[in-house]
Design a protein around this motif. Structure first.
Motif, mmCIF file in Angstrom:
data_model
loop_
_atom_site.group_PDB
_atom_site.id
_atom_site.type_symbol
_atom_site.label_atom_id
_atom_site.label_comp_id
_atom_site.label_asym_id
_atom_site.label_seq_id
_atom_site.Cartn_x
_atom_site.Cartn_y
_atom_site.Cartn_z
ATOM 1 N N GLU A 120 0.815 -1.206 0.000
ATOM 2 C CA GLU A 120 0.000 0.000 0.000
ATOM 3 C C GLU A 120 0.852 1.261 0.000
ATOM 4 O OE1 GLU A 120 -2.781 -0.167 3.203
ATOM 5 O OE2 GLU A 120 -4.053 -1.660 2.223
ATOM 6 N N GLU A 121 1.934 1.272 0.748
ATOM 7 C CA GLU A 121 2.760 2.477 0.812
ATOM 8 C C GLU A 121 3.531 2.702 -0.478
ATOM 9 O OE1 GLU A 121 2.430 4.787 3.144
ATOM 10 O OE2 GLU A 121 0.857 3.414 3.777
ATOM 11 N N VAL A 122 3.996 1.639 -1.101
ATOM 12 C CA VAL A 122 4.678 1.791 -2.390
ATOM 13 C C VAL A 122 3.736 2.431 -3.411
ATOM 14 C CG1 VAL A 122 5.573 0.524 -4.387
ATOM 15 C CG2 VAL A 122 6.417 0.002 -2.109
ATOM 16 N N PHE A 123 2.472 1.983 -3.407
ATOM 17 C CA PHE A 123 1.525 2.519 -4.386
ATOM 18 C C PHE A 123 1.026 3.909 -4.000
ATOM 19 C CE2 PHE A 123 -2.967 2.922 -5.801
ATOM 20 C CZ PHE A 123 -2.691 3.192 -7.124
ATOM 21 N N PHE A 124 0.472 4.044 -2.795
ATOM 22 C CA PHE A 124 -0.192 5.293 -2.431
ATOM 23 C C PHE A 124 0.795 6.427 -2.171
ATOM 24 C CE2 PHE A 124 -3.828 2.541 -1.702
ATOM 25 C CZ PHE A 124 -4.859 3.328 -2.179
ATOM 26 N N ARG A 125 1.880 6.145 -1.499
ATOM 27 C CA ARG A 125 2.825 7.217 -1.218
ATOM 28 C C ARG A 125 3.902 7.299 -2.292
ATOM 29 N NH1 ARG A 125 -1.332 7.447 1.979
ATOM 30 N NH2 ARG A 125 -0.904 5.319 2.631
ATOM 31 N N GLY A 126 4.585 6.178 -2.548
ATOM 32 C CA GLY A 126 5.706 6.224 -3.484
ATOM 33 C C GLY A 126 5.307 6.542 -4.905
ATOM 34 N N CYS A 127 4.132 6.054 -5.342
ATOM 35 C CA CYS A 127 3.691 6.290 -6.726
ATOM 36 C C CYS A 127 2.652 7.399 -6.806
ATOM 37 C CB CYS A 127 3.130 5.000 -7.318
ATOM 38 S SG CYS A 127 4.344 3.695 -7.542
ATOM 39 N N LEU A 128 1.501 7.200 -6.147
ATOM 40 C CA LEU A 128 0.369 8.098 -6.325
ATOM 41 C C LEU A 128 0.623 9.481 -5.743
ATOM 42 C CD1 LEU A 128 -2.437 8.122 -7.532
ATOM 43 C CD2 LEU A 128 -3.353 7.391 -5.331
ATOM 44 N N GLN A 129 1.056 9.552 -4.491
ATOM 45 C CA GLN A 129 1.286 10.858 -3.875
ATOM 46 C C GLN A 129 2.356 11.645 -4.618
ATOM 47 O OE1 GLN A 129 1.471 11.044 0.464
ATOM 48 N NE2 GLN A 129 3.137 12.534 0.353
ATOM 49 N N ARG A 130 3.386 10.945 -5.030
ATOM 50 C CA ARG A 130 4.462 11.621 -5.760
ATOM 51 C C ARG A 130 3.979 12.117 -7.105
ATOM 52 N NH1 ARG A 130 10.350 9.510 -7.185
ATOM 53 N NH2 ARG A 130 11.175 11.572 -7.476
ATOM 54 N N ALA A 131 3.152 11.309 -7.788
ATOM 55 C CA ALA A 131 2.624 11.709 -9.091
ATOM 56 C C ALA A 131 1.698 12.916 -8.950
ATOM 57 C CB ALA A 131 1.880 10.538 -9.719
ATOM 58 N N ILE A 132 0.849 12.911 -7.911
ATOM 59 C CA ILE A 132 -0.046 14.047 -7.683
ATOM 60 C C ILE A 132 0.751 15.307 -7.372
ATOM 61 C CG2 ILE A 132 -1.797 14.968 -6.121
ATOM 62 C CD1 ILE A 132 -2.926 12.150 -5.874
ATOM 63 N N GLN A 133 1.776 15.170 -6.550
ATOM 64 C CA GLN A 133 2.592 16.334 -6.203
ATOM 65 C C GLN A 133 3.290 16.896 -7.435
ATOM 66 O OE1 GLN A 133 5.042 15.807 -2.762
ATOM 67 N NE2 GLN A 133 6.270 17.633 -3.153
ATOM 68 N N ASN A 134 3.819 16.019 -8.284
ATOM 69 C CA ASN A 134 4.459 16.490 -9.516
ATOM 70 C C ASN A 134 3.446 17.154 -10.438
ATOM 71 O OD1 ASN A 134 6.909 15.486 -8.640
ATOM 72 N ND2 ASN A 134 6.716 13.550 -9.735
ATOM 73 N N GLY A 135 2.220 16.583 -10.489
ATOM 74 C CA GLY A 135 1.191 17.175 -11.334
ATOM 75 C C GLY A 135 0.757 18.542 -10.839
ATOM 76 N N LEU A 136 0.595 18.692 -9.515
ATOM 77 C CA LEU A 136 0.205 19.985 -8.961
ATOM 78 C C LEU A 136 1.299 21.025 -9.167
ATOM 79 C CD1 LEU A 136 -1.478 18.885 -5.597
ATOM 80 C CD2 LEU A 136 -2.611 19.734 -7.655
ATOM 81 N N THR A 137 2.551 20.584 -9.097
ATOM 82 C CA THR A 137 3.662 21.512 -9.315
ATOM 83 C C THR A 137 3.614 22.102 -10.716
ATOM 84 O OG1 THR A 137 5.053 20.268 -7.758
ATOM 85 C CG2 THR A 137 6.175 21.744 -9.289
ATOM 86 N N CYS A 138 3.183 21.312 -11.689
ATOM 87 C CA CYS A 138 3.062 21.803 -13.065
ATOM 88 C C CYS A 138 2.035 22.916 -13.172
ATOM 89 C CB CYS A 138 2.690 20.660 -14.010
ATOM 90 S SG CYS A 138 3.965 19.390 -14.158
#
Length: 213
Positions: A120-138
């Motif tokens: 769960e942490e690999v997916f939700f934090r390592g993948c999803l949270q990071r992807a959302i943060q990168n998307g919001l930064t854009c």
């Protein structure tokens, strides 16, 4: 497409996996609702897929913290999570204070850390949270806490099988795990806090929830 496939794996919707029943439906205590557990070998596929596509080191956010800082940003949020998660759970009647030890503890620990918390942490934090943060930064949103909030909301939603109270408690817990990842940049720190919360729940409260009255 990858996220959809991972969610399908999480809900055991991908054929070809034989998940072994480890604990048949039983009441761990007189106050607990029935509990059962399978060794779900499909969920660790999430970690394997991420590793094969890149490297688990790509999940790290690049925070260069000392060992003491990593410990502080892991232990302190964990301590704060205890009242924020368990007091609402207790007041709502979802869980009751019911400390006990059971002979299934060892298999539960192995399953929960390696087949639940890590996946769960690999997916939700390592993948999803990071992807959302990168998307919001854009889009000019540089505050990573928004990614923590959005990810914790999604984390709560996927726990819908436990009902609305469970979804709310899972969202609160997800915020804690996401905050730890946000501060440390280490998925393993979020895994440790996640497992620590689950272990406290298992040892001191009705698991997985209180028996319905």
């Amino acid at each position: 497409m990858l996220c959809i496939f991972i969610l399908a794996i999480a809900f055991h919707g991908v054929p070809g996996f034989v998940n072994i029943p480890a604990i048949h439906p039983t009441n761990l205590s007189a106050l607990s609702a029935p509990f059962s557990m399978d060794l779900n070998f499909d969920q660790p596929m999430v970690m394997l897929m991420v590793y094969c596509m890149s490297d688990l080191s790509t999940l790290e956010t690049g925070n260069h913290l000392s060992c003491w800082q990593l410990i502080k940003h892991t232990v302190v949020p964990y301590i704060w999570s205890i009242p924020f998660i368990f007091i609402p759970g207790y007041l709502s009647g979802f869980i009751l204070f019911d400390p006990y030890l059971t002979n299934i503890l060892w298999i539960w620990i192995i399953h929960n850390f390696f087949l639940v918390c890590m996946a769960e942490e690999v997916f939700f934090r390592g993948c999803l949270q990071r992807a959302i943060q990168n998307g919001l930064t854009c889009y000019g949103v540089h505050n990573g806490l928004w990614a923590v909030i959005l990810t914790s909301f999604l984390f709560g939603i996927v726990h819908f099988k436990g009902g609305f109270i469970y979804m709310g408690l899972a969202a609160i817990a997800g915020f804690v795990y996401g905050y730890v990842y946000y501060k440390t940049g280490k998925v393993v720190c979020a895994m440790i806090v996640h497992f620590g919360v689950n272990l406290l729940h298992f040892l001191l409260f009705t698991y997985p929830m209180a028996m319905a009255k």
